[in-house]
Design an enzyme around this catalytic site. Structure first.
Site, PDB file in Angstrom:
ATOM      1  N   LEU A  36       0.733  -1.168   0.172  1.00  0.00           N
ATOM      2  CA  LEU A  36       0.178   0.010  -0.013  1.00  0.00           C
ATOM      3  C   LEU A  36       0.671   1.148  -0.142  1.00  0.00           C
ATOM      4  CD1 LEU A  36      -2.760  -1.181   2.521  1.00  0.00           C
ATOM      5  CD2 LEU A  36      -2.651  -1.355   0.051  1.00  0.00           C
ATOM      6  N   HIS A  40      -3.179   4.210  -2.632  1.00  0.00           N
ATOM      7  CA  HIS A  40      -4.382   3.326  -1.829  1.00  0.00           C
ATOM      8  C   HIS A  40      -5.098   4.144  -0.695  1.00  0.00           C
ATOM      9  CE1 HIS A  40      -1.304   0.152  -3.437  1.00  0.00           C
ATOM     10  NE2 HIS A  40      -2.643   0.127  -4.143  1.00  0.00           N
ATOM     11  N   VAL A 179      -3.193   9.846  -7.274  1.00  0.00           N
ATOM     12  CA  VAL A 179      -2.007  10.595  -6.162  1.00  0.00           C
ATOM     13  C   VAL A 179      -0.510  10.580  -6.801  1.00  0.00           C
ATOM     14  CG1 VAL A 179      -1.111  10.461  -3.915  1.00  0.00           C
ATOM     15  CG2 VAL A 179      -3.495  10.023  -4.310  1.00  0.00           C
ATOM     16  N   SER A 189       2.675   0.530  -6.512  1.00  0.00           N
ATOM     17  CA  SER A 189       3.488  -0.424  -5.940  1.00  0.00           C
ATOM     18  C   SER A 189       4.712  -0.734  -6.637  1.00  0.00           C
ATOM     19  CB  SER A 189       2.522  -1.621  -5.762  1.00  0.00           C
ATOM     20  OG  SER A 189       1.257  -1.296  -5.013  1.00  0.00           O
ATOM     21  N   ARG A 190       4.600  -0.763  -8.042  1.00  0.00           N
ATOM     22  CA  ARG A 190       5.886  -1.372  -8.793  1.00  0.00           C
ATOM     23  C   ARG A 190       7.006  -0.231  -8.725  1.00  0.00           C
ATOM     24  NH1 ARG A 190       1.409  -3.551 -12.034  1.00  0.00           N
ATOM     25  NH2 ARG A 190       1.516  -5.694 -12.180  1.00  0.00           N
TER      26      ARG A 190
HETATM   27  P1  AMP Z   1      -3.494  -2.038  -7.003  1.00  0.00           P
HETATM   28  O1  AMP Z   1      -3.062  -2.491  -5.567  1.00  0.00           O
HETATM   29  O2  AMP Z   1      -2.378  -1.721  -8.104  1.00  0.00           O
HETATM   30  O3  AMP Z   1      -4.565  -3.209  -7.627  1.00  0.00           O
HETATM   31  O4  AMP Z   1      -4.431  -0.792  -6.819  1.00  0.00           O
HETATM   32  C1  AMP Z   1      -5.709  -0.711  -6.201  1.00  0.00           C
HETATM   33  C2  AMP Z   1      -6.577   0.585  -6.522  1.00  0.00           C
HETATM   34  O5  AMP Z   1      -5.736   1.402  -6.029  1.00  0.00           O
HETATM   35  C3  AMP Z   1      -6.901   0.592  -7.836  1.00  0.00           C
HETATM   36  O6  AMP Z   1      -8.240   0.979  -7.816  1.00  0.00           O
HETATM   37  C4  AMP Z   1      -5.999   1.295  -8.422  1.00  0.00           C
HETATM   38  O7  AMP Z   1      -6.425   2.226  -9.457  1.00  0.00           O
HETATM   39  C5  AMP Z   1      -5.658   2.269  -7.330  1.00  0.00           C
HETATM   40  N1  AMP Z   1      -4.551   3.154  -7.316  1.00  0.00           N
HETATM   41  C6  AMP Z   1      -3.104   2.825  -7.821  1.00  0.00           C
HETATM   42  N2  AMP Z   1      -2.371   3.776  -7.676  1.00  0.00           N
HETATM   43  C7  AMP Z   1      -2.904   4.916  -7.426  1.00  0.00           C
HETATM   44  C8  AMP Z   1      -2.767   6.255  -7.156  1.00  0.00           C
HETATM   45  N3  AMP Z   1      -1.252   6.676  -7.608  1.00  0.00           N
HETATM   46  N4  AMP Z   1      -3.384   7.093  -6.908  1.00  0.00           N
HETATM   47  C9  AMP Z   1      -4.778   6.477  -6.717  1.00  0.00           C
HETATM   48  N5  AMP Z   1      -5.268   5.368  -6.599  1.00  0.00           N
HETATM   49  C10 AMP Z   1      -4.501   4.506  -7.241  1.00  0.00           C
END
Ligand code: AMP
Length: 286
Positions: A36, A40, A179, A189-190
């Site tokens: 996270l 997130h 963000v 996360s990457r």
């Molecule tokens: P993930 O853990 O990558 O599957 O992302 C989980 C959720 O967080 C998804 O709805 C993503 O679009 C959102 N998310 C990932 N990065 C960001 C960010 N930088 N700003 C806002 N939401 C994000």
């Protein structure tokens, strides 16, 4: 800081939320793959503002990875994640194992049609079907009122909206703004897998999106010219481009002329790490 209840079993998760819903409380759900970051956390804050009870899932979904090494290297840090969620006073965290999510005879797969084959879909075969399949399962296990997604993964948000509508699920889908780090890089996360040197260069993705807005605000209306300049900027930073596109934000089909708001999307690779980002391009904005 408050106690966050960690649930790993499907039946416990569903029973818990059904009981909460029976009391008439509004449930917000934020699906994640963990590791996270502030992106997130912004979704979780939004859920907490709008709902009585907040659930976060942490599940690295094998079905949505088209490359095995990406799945293997995907960052995982459950202890740090739980600590962040505790600080935000999240009510429930769902952490199923892959075996819990996919029994050995698992056979369901969600086909999301045309949308799955554009943009990301061209470079990640099967990705959106994997995303839609796990989300349909999660939506049944966590019968929430509102589910929160980031517009950073814009095409994913579109896929989810479509799947929820087509399956008649009584869920509101909310898209939240991206963000960013101080230099504009979208949090992901990457990002923690980038070397110091790659991390410096990664800001070129955001810069190329800003450049597109600038050129269009100055009067350029031909998407080909805008894309050409964006690609040039990315090339200079030495990243490998998967795609640069200017599309209609509703259909995701390429725009022929930039007269109304369009969406610019970029996907690049730095070594084995793939970065995606997007922004709305507004011809009328200064
Ligand atoms: P993930 O853990 O990558 O599957 O992302 C989980 C959720 O967080 C998804 O709805 C993503 O679009 C959102 N998310 C990932 N990065 C960001 C960010 N930088 N700003 C806002 N939401 C994000």
């Amino acid at each position: 800081m408050s106690h966050v209840e960690i649930i790993a079993e499907n039946s416990v998760m569903r029973d818990t939320i059904e009981k909460v819903r029976a009391k008439g409380r509004i449930v917000g759900f934020v699906p994640t793959m963990g590791a996270l970051h502030a992106g997130h956390l912004s979704l979780i804050e939004e859920a907490k503002n709008r709902c009585d009870v907040t659930v976060v899932s942490i599940f690295v979904n094998p079905l949505q990875f088209d490359e095995q090494c990406d799945l293997k290297n995907y960052p995982r840090d459950l202890a740090a994640d739980i600590s962040s969620l505790q600080q935000l006073s999240v009510d429930y965290v769902f952490t199923p194992s892959p075996e819990q999510m996919y029994r050995s005879e698992h056979c369901m797969s969600v086909d999301v049609g045309e949308l799955a084959h554009l943009l990301e879909g061209r470079f990640r075969p099967g990705h959106f079907s994997g995303v839609a399949t796990v989300l349909m399962k999660l939506f049944h296990l966590i019968p929430a009122n509102i589910v929160f997604f980031g517009t950073k993964d814009y095409q994913q948000l579109k896929v989810v909206q479509q799947v929820v509508e087509d399956s008649n699920l009584p869920i509101e889908i909310v898209g939240c703004p991206t963000v960013r780090e101080e230099d504009g890089l979208a949090m992901s996360s990457r990002n923690r897998l980038l070397s110091h040197e790659e991390r410096q260069r990664a800001k070129c993705v955001f810069e190329s999106l800003e450049l597109a807005q600038k050129i269009v605000a100055e009067g350029e209306r031909d998407p080909k010219n805008v894309i050409h300049k964006m690609r040039k900027h990315l090339h200079r930073a030495g990243v490998k481009i998967d795609y640069v596109a200017l599309v209609n934000p509703d259909t995701l089909y390429p725009e022929k002329e930039l007269i109304k708001n369009a969406l610019a999307l970029v996907a690049v690779r730095m070594g084995s790490i793939r970065l995606i980002d997007n922004r709305l391009i507004q011809p009328g904005a200064g």
